[in-house]
Motif scaffolding. Sequence first.
Motif, mmCIF file in Angstrom:
data_model
loop_
_atom_site.group_PDB
_atom_site.id
_atom_site.type_symbol
_atom_site.label_atom_id
_atom_site.label_comp_id
_atom_site.label_asym_id
_atom_site.label_seq_id
_atom_site.Cartn_x
_atom_site.Cartn_y
_atom_site.Cartn_z
ATOM 1 N N ILE A 72 0.602 -0.839 0.244
ATOM 2 C CA ILE A 72 -0.042 0.122 -0.089
ATOM 3 C C ILE A 72 0.705 1.555 -0.198
ATOM 4 O O ILE A 72 0.419 2.086 -0.813
ATOM 5 C CB ILE A 72 -1.597 0.163 1.311
ATOM 6 C CG1 ILE A 72 -1.806 -1.189 1.709
ATOM 7 C CG2 ILE A 72 -1.557 1.305 1.042
ATOM 8 C CD1 ILE A 72 -3.343 -1.112 -0.434
ATOM 9 N N ALA A 73 1.782 0.728 0.947
ATOM 10 C CA ALA A 73 2.544 2.105 1.473
ATOM 11 C C ALA A 73 3.374 2.545 -0.747
ATOM 12 O O ALA A 73 3.627 3.700 -1.048
ATOM 13 C CB ALA A 73 3.863 2.538 1.993
ATOM 14 N N LEU A 74 3.797 1.063 -0.974
ATOM 15 C CA LEU A 74 4.555 1.658 -2.565
ATOM 16 C C LEU A 74 3.267 1.756 -3.765
ATOM 17 O O LEU A 74 3.639 3.413 -4.421
ATOM 18 C CB LEU A 74 4.782 -0.197 -2.794
ATOM 19 C CG LEU A 74 6.060 -0.071 -1.855
ATOM 20 C CD1 LEU A 74 6.639 -1.502 -3.417
ATOM 21 C CD2 LEU A 74 7.477 0.945 -2.408
ATOM 22 N N ALA A 75 2.288 1.582 -3.603
ATOM 23 C CA ALA A 75 0.648 1.660 -4.234
ATOM 24 C C ALA A 75 0.801 3.496 -4.249
ATOM 25 O O ALA A 75 0.761 4.237 -4.879
ATOM 26 C CB ALA A 75 -0.334 1.032 -4.449
ATOM 27 N N TRP A 76 0.392 3.954 -2.904
ATOM 28 C CA TRP A 76 0.661 5.387 -2.836
ATOM 29 C C TRP A 76 1.564 6.086 -3.256
ATOM 30 O O TRP A 76 1.560 7.242 -4.040
ATOM 31 C CB TRP A 76 0.592 5.772 -0.758
ATOM 32 C CG TRP A 76 0.119 7.760 -1.204
ATOM 33 C CD1 TRP A 76 -0.327 7.785 -0.241
ATOM 34 C CD2 TRP A 76 1.555 7.939 -0.464
ATOM 35 N NE1 TRP A 76 -0.200 9.057 -0.427
ATOM 36 C CE2 TRP A 76 0.601 9.014 -0.545
ATOM 37 C CE3 TRP A 76 2.944 7.934 -1.046
ATOM 38 C CZ2 TRP A 76 1.702 10.673 -0.033
ATOM 39 C CZ3 TRP A 76 3.967 8.463 -0.562
ATOM 40 C CH2 TRP A 76 2.506 10.046 -0.079
#
Length: 288
Positions: free
Chosen positions: A245-249
């Motif tokens: 999720i952090a990478l996708a953000w």
Amino acid sequence: MSHPETFPLGAITVRRVGFGAMQLPGPGVFGPPRDHDQAISVLRRAVELGVDHIDTAQFYGPKVANELIREALHPYPDNLALVSKVGGTRDDQANWLPAQDPDDLRRDIEENLRTLDVDRLAAVNLRVFGEDGGSTKVDRGLFERQLDAMIAARAEGLIAGIGLSSISREHLEIALERTEIACVQNAYNLADRTSQPVLDLCIERNIAFVPFFPLGSAFVADNPVLGNPAIGRVAAELGRTPAQIALAWTLNVAPNVLLIPGTSSVAHLEDNLAVADIELPTDLAISW
């Protein structure tokens, strides 16, 4: 929220999720990997899964990351963009030291070419060190001489593009007065957006922005990114890991963002590359 799958890295168009080789050497990015065969497997699996952008540096190891890349992938696929970094070195105690003289930059570009066994690199980033190890102050005289060395290397065909790393907006403005810039590598993540002015200028000038530490610094114990409550909540809702999720953000911040998450694990590699398919609701992506 959808996003483009590719973006130009200078004259080369690459997928927006690549691979960073920093974690392939041993602890502290120093010495041989804990598991040599696994490191080779990670690199080969990355290319099998479509990675066409690998970020490395001669001082990762030192030499270790480049030698692993050569062993695993040479002769390289025609579409593989190898990007390296100059401006730093390591001593025998694994300390990170600046190597900022223009002659240092030229020597290290040539050493990267030798260890990777290539005639030209897709881009090389000049890693700028300020007085405090960062890039808050600009020594314009030195920076101009450094740019001269990078421009000369490009003119001679040793590198296809010039990149900058750990810079201020002022560095980028000065560089753009002199030459085209293929990419910028600065720290940027959910908890640390101090490079937003640099990213804004990259967006304006259509320059690839390659954030390092997208999951937070690997050199600190407490991680404000993966520990963010919103990250954990959305990960649970979407059935993904907090890291995904952090990478996708980060990928959703702007269309010119190119991710280079690194790992020494094939399973983590596959998780990292899967973030290109994660769709974050617009309200979530902009509210953290």
